[in-house]
Design a protein around this motif. Structure first.
Motif, PDB file in Angstrom:
ATOM      1  N   ASN A   1      15.887  28.639 -18.266  1.00 23.84           N
ATOM      2  CA  ASN A   1      17.056  29.466 -18.378  1.00 23.84           C
ATOM      3  C   ASN A   1      17.830  28.592 -17.000  1.00 23.84           C
ATOM      4  O   ASN A   1      17.833  29.066 -15.950  1.00 23.84           O
ATOM      5  CB  ASN A   1      16.607  30.868 -17.692  1.00 23.84           C
ATOM      6  CG  ASN A   1      17.950  31.729 -17.401  1.00 23.84           C
ATOM      7  OD1 ASN A   1      19.088  31.308 -17.941  1.00 23.84           O
ATOM      8  ND2 ASN A   1      17.738  32.776 -17.015  1.00 23.84           N
TER       9      ASN A   1
ATOM     10  N   SER B   1      18.249  40.364 -17.316  1.00 20.47           N
ATOM     11  CA  SER B   1      18.819  40.076 -18.635  1.00 20.47           C
ATOM     12  C   SER B   1      17.539  39.427 -19.456  1.00 20.47           C
ATOM     13  O   SER B   1      17.295  39.540 -20.710  1.00 20.47           O
ATOM     14  CB  SER B   1      19.860  39.468 -19.038  1.00 20.47           C
ATOM     15  OG  SER B   1      19.944  38.152 -18.349  1.00 20.47           O
TER      16      SER B   1
ATOM     17  N   HIS C   1      30.269  30.947 -19.277  1.00 25.38           N
ATOM     18  CA  HIS C   1      31.244  31.624 -18.255  1.00 25.38           C
ATOM     19  C   HIS C   1      30.828  31.876 -16.853  1.00 25.38           C
ATOM     20  O   HIS C   1      31.514  32.284 -16.073  1.00 25.38           O
ATOM     21  CB  HIS C   1      31.401  33.297 -18.956  1.00 25.38           C
ATOM     22  CG  HIS C   1      30.286  34.010 -19.552  1.00 25.38           C
ATOM     23  ND1 HIS C   1      30.139  34.123 -20.544  1.00 25.38           N
ATOM     24  CD2 HIS C   1      29.464  34.693 -18.816  1.00 25.38           C
ATOM     25  CE1 HIS C   1      28.941  34.667 -20.790  1.00 25.38           C
ATOM     26  NE2 HIS C   1      28.294  35.309 -19.345  1.00 25.38           N
TER      27      HIS C   1
ATOM     28  N   GLY D   1      26.063  33.924 -24.622  1.00 25.90           N
ATOM     29  CA  GLY D   1      25.942  33.706 -23.472  1.00 25.90           C
ATOM     30  C   GLY D   1      24.374  33.574 -23.042  1.00 25.90           C
ATOM     31  O   GLY D   1      23.821  33.218 -24.332  1.00 25.90           O
ATOM     32  N   ALA D   2      24.014  33.488 -21.965  1.00 27.08           N
ATOM     33  CA  ALA D   2      22.456  33.089 -21.621  1.00 27.08           C
ATOM     34  C   ALA D   2      21.515  34.141 -22.114  1.00 27.08           C
ATOM     35  O   ALA D   2      20.791  33.554 -22.899  1.00 27.08           O
ATOM     36  CB  ALA D   2      22.193  32.768 -20.223  1.00 27.08           C
ATOM     37  N   ARG D   3      21.817  35.288 -22.122  1.00 27.49           N
ATOM     38  CA  ARG D   3      21.024  36.220 -22.358  1.00 27.49           C
ATOM     39  C   ARG D   3      20.774  36.387 -24.205  1.00 27.49           C
ATOM     40  O   ARG D   3      19.524  36.341 -24.568  1.00 27.49           O
ATOM     41  CB  ARG D   3      21.331  37.559 -22.097  1.00 27.49           C
ATOM     42  CG  ARG D   3      22.762  38.385 -22.894  1.00 27.49           C
ATOM     43  CD  ARG D   3      23.228  39.464 -21.870  1.00 27.49           C
ATOM     44  NE  ARG D   3      23.521  38.915 -20.584  1.00 27.49           N
ATOM     45  CZ  ARG D   3      24.031  39.791 -19.650  1.00 27.49           C
ATOM     46  NH1 ARG D   3      23.978  41.026 -19.785  1.00 27.49           N
ATOM     47  NH2 ARG D   3      24.554  39.270 -18.675  1.00 27.49           N
TER      48      ARG D   3
ATOM     49  N   THR E   1      13.228  30.373 -14.691  1.00 23.68           N
ATOM     50  CA  THR E   1      14.777  30.721 -14.221  1.00 23.68           C
ATOM     51  C   THR E   1      14.730  29.221 -13.395  1.00 23.68           C
ATOM     52  O   THR E   1      14.191  29.339 -12.383  1.00 23.68           O
ATOM     53  CB  THR E   1      14.824  31.907 -13.279  1.00 23.68           C
ATOM     54  OG1 THR E   1      14.296  33.058 -13.997  1.00 23.68           O
ATOM     55  CG2 THR E   1      16.219  32.047 -13.045  1.00 23.68           C
TER      56      THR E   1
ATOM     57  N   HIS F   1      15.932  36.997 -13.978  1.00 25.22           N
ATOM     58  CA  HIS F   1      17.339  38.111 -14.154  1.00 25.22           C
ATOM     59  C   HIS F   1      16.797  39.199 -14.977  1.00 25.22           C
ATOM     60  O   HIS F   1      16.043  39.068 -16.048  1.00 25.22           O
ATOM     61  CB  HIS F   1      18.393  37.197 -14.659  1.00 25.22           C
ATOM     62  CG  HIS F   1      19.657  37.713 -14.898  1.00 25.22           C
ATOM     63  ND1 HIS F   1      20.282  38.202 -15.906  1.00 25.22           N
ATOM     64  CD2 HIS F   1      20.394  37.699 -13.763  1.00 25.22           C
ATOM     65  CE1 HIS F   1      21.496  38.489 -15.560  1.00 25.22           C
ATOM     66  NE2 HIS F   1      21.569  38.340 -14.177  1.00 25.22           N
TER      67      HIS F   1
ATOM     68  N   TYR G   1      22.267  29.071 -13.897  1.00 20.02           N
ATOM     69  CA  TYR G   1      22.782  28.901 -12.634  1.00 20.02           C
ATOM     70  C   TYR G   1      22.826  27.286 -12.303  1.00 20.02           C
ATOM     71  O   TYR G   1      23.125  26.614 -11.278  1.00 20.02           O
ATOM     72  CB  TYR G   1      22.169  29.474 -11.579  1.00 20.02           C
ATOM     73  CG  TYR G   1      23.086  30.804 -10.818  1.00 20.02           C
ATOM     74  CD1 TYR G   1      24.339  30.796 -10.480  1.00 20.02           C
ATOM     75  CD2 TYR G   1      22.442  31.968 -11.084  1.00 20.02           C
ATOM     76  CE1 TYR G   1      24.956  31.656 -10.113  1.00 20.02           C
ATOM     77  CE2 TYR G   1      23.174  33.285 -10.615  1.00 20.02           C
ATOM     78  CZ  TYR G   1      24.276  32.977 -10.097  1.00 20.02           C
ATOM     79  OH  TYR G   1      25.109  34.222  -9.613  1.00 20.02           O
TER      80      TYR G   1
HETATM   81  C1  PLP Z   1      24.040  35.304 -14.780  1.00 16.98           C
HETATM   82  C2  PLP Z   1      22.635  35.275 -15.308  1.00 16.98           C
HETATM   83  C3  PLP Z   1      22.305  35.396 -16.546  1.00 16.98           C
HETATM   84  C4  PLP Z   1      23.006  36.182 -17.582  1.00 16.98           C
HETATM   85  O1  PLP Z   1      24.190  35.130 -18.103  1.00 16.98           O
HETATM   86  P1  PLP Z   1      24.952  35.524 -19.455  1.00 16.98           P
HETATM   87  O2  PLP Z   1      25.712  34.417 -19.833  1.00 16.98           O
HETATM   88  O3  PLP Z   1      26.069  36.577 -18.988  1.00 16.98           O
HETATM   89  O4  PLP Z   1      24.189  36.283 -20.534  1.00 16.98           O
HETATM   90  C5  PLP Z   1      21.055  35.298 -17.112  1.00 16.98           C
HETATM   91  N1  PLP Z   1      20.056  34.618 -16.281  1.00 16.98           N
HETATM   92  C6  PLP Z   1      20.463  34.251 -14.960  1.00 16.98           C
HETATM   93  C7  PLP Z   1      19.295  33.674 -13.952  1.00 16.98           C
HETATM   94  C8  PLP Z   1      21.571  34.590 -14.293  1.00 16.98           C
HETATM   95  O5  PLP Z   1      22.072  34.272 -13.414  1.00 16.98           O
END
Ligand code: PLP
Length: 373
Positions: free
Chosen positions: A184, A104, A209, A76-78, A155, A102, A187
């Motif tokens: 990041n 995370s 996802h 995932g992104a995190r 972000t 975010h 979105y």
């Molecule tokens: C949803 C989101 C995340 C988390 O994404 P994962 O793939 O679930 O880790 C991280 N950063 C931002 C800005 C998000 O909106």
């Protein structure tokens, strides 16, 4: 309500979910590889070199699509963000991030032992993140510590307001300060065209996802130039094994779902302008319906399908309803619309991603009816 019912029978406005909906072929691909480690039958020690199924060409495609030198899948992104922080920084180092980041991002920074310093968002109702705020914050860090911040994270579009930042301008500010930039794109990539090299970022993190129509958990990390070499360095004892990837990452049906989703993603980002038109049309209608009692926050006009509205009018209507704040959710559900938080009427976040214009019109009509209750 089962999740499949939600997607098949309702208009779902949940911004976490609208661009992560899978098409049927993705769901089918997942079932073919549902048994544990079944993608690893033909592995010679490196997940991203597997040619059957074609994971090697998938990661090459990903690098080309994002325009980075090397791309690898993550959970995932995190996980992508943590990897970059862990690779680029040492405990005690400073990470500069935007104050719309975010949770995370903060958690990953804590796990990596970093001190975070925020480039502050501008005032309401826009909450803009600017290159000037980054330049100033990076300068303050340098003055205080005598050296550039170890890493900056931006972000690209945030999950609170759906604000699209000028990433190229922020990248320039970072480079002038001698600090590499991690973008990041949870979105953005997968929804809209993003060219990481043209922006000037050094690293990119993606959430497949959330924004690529994959089942997940799956993300992508990408890097450019020498940064890529360091990020994807190998273990001395196990020279096939990538350290930051802990050898291998997405090694199940999640990676197969991304493989199946990618061709659709490549196609759909070309239609981002239509998504944006729908979102802007809807936001303008909402503000007109509300006559001041419904207000779009963040960028206005919006630059993204995720929109946050302040809705004092809908809250006031709730005070006269038997179900109080829960009336809004009920009225929407009765009209086949779901995805807002039950009981929440002061404000809400929603997304129009993937809706047709006539669905967006239907949505506006529903809010119009509710606003005149
Ligand atoms: C949803 C989101 C995340 C988390 O994404 P994962 O793939 O679930 O880790 C991280 N950063 C931002 C800005 C998000 O909106």
């Amino acid at each position: 309500m089962y999740s499949r019912e939600r997607e098949e029978l309702f208009i779902n406005l949940n911004p976490l979910q609208t661009a992560g909906r899978t098409r049927a072929s993705v769901r089918k691909a997942v079932t073919r590889y549902v048994d544990g480690y079944s993608v690893c039958d033909a592995c010679a020690g490196i997940l991203h070199d597997i040619t059957k199924p074609p994971i090697k060409s998938l990661v090459d495609d990903l690098a080309e699509f994002l325009n980075v030198d090397v791309a690898r899948t993550t959970a995932g992104a995190r996980e992508a963000k943590f990897m970059v922080m862990h690779s680029e920084c040492s405990p005690g180092d400073i990470l500069v991030l935007d104050s719309n980041a975010h949770y995370s991002t903060y958690v990953a920074a804590t796990r990596a032992g970093l001190e975070v310093v925020e480039a502050p968002a501008g005032p309401p109702p826009f909450f803009h993140i600017t290159a000037a705020a980054y330049a100033e914050t990076l300068e303050q860090v340098k003055t205080r510590t005598g050296k550039p911040a170890a890493l900056a994270l931006l972000t690209h579009v945030d999950g609170d307001y759906g604000n699209l930042t000028d990433a190229a301008a922020v990248a320039q500010a970072c480079h002038e300060a001698g600090t590499p930039l991690l973008l990041n794109t949870a979105y953005t990539t997968g929804r809209m065209p993003v060219d990481v090299r043209a922006i000037g970022a050094d690293y990119v993190a993606c959430s497949c996802h959330k924004s690529w129509g994959a089942c997940g958990p799956i993300g992508v990390v990408g890097a450019i130039g020498e940064r890529a070499e360091h990020l994807f360095r190998l273990d001395a004892r196990y020279p096939k094994k990538n350290i930051e990837l802990l050898g291998c990452t997405a090694r199940g049906s999640n990676i197969m779902s991304l493989m199946e989703a990618l061709p659709l993603v490549k196609e759909r980002v070309k239609h981002w302008d239509e998504e944006l038109e729908n979102a802007r049309w809807f936001a303008a209608r909402m503000e007109a319906i509300g006559k001041g009692g419904i207000k779009l926050l963040g960028d206005n006009p919006t630059n993204h399908d995720l929109m946050r509205f302040a809705t004092p009018l809908l809250h006031e209507i709730g005070q006269g309803q038997r179900k109080k704040g829960y009336y809004l959710h009920k009225e929407l559900t009765d009209r086949g619309i779901t995805g807002l938080k039950p009981g929440q009427t002061q404000w809400f976040k929603m997304s129009t991603y993937g809706l047709t214009r006539s669905q967006v019109e239907y949505l506006a009509q529903a809010f119009e009816e509710i606003a005149s209750m």
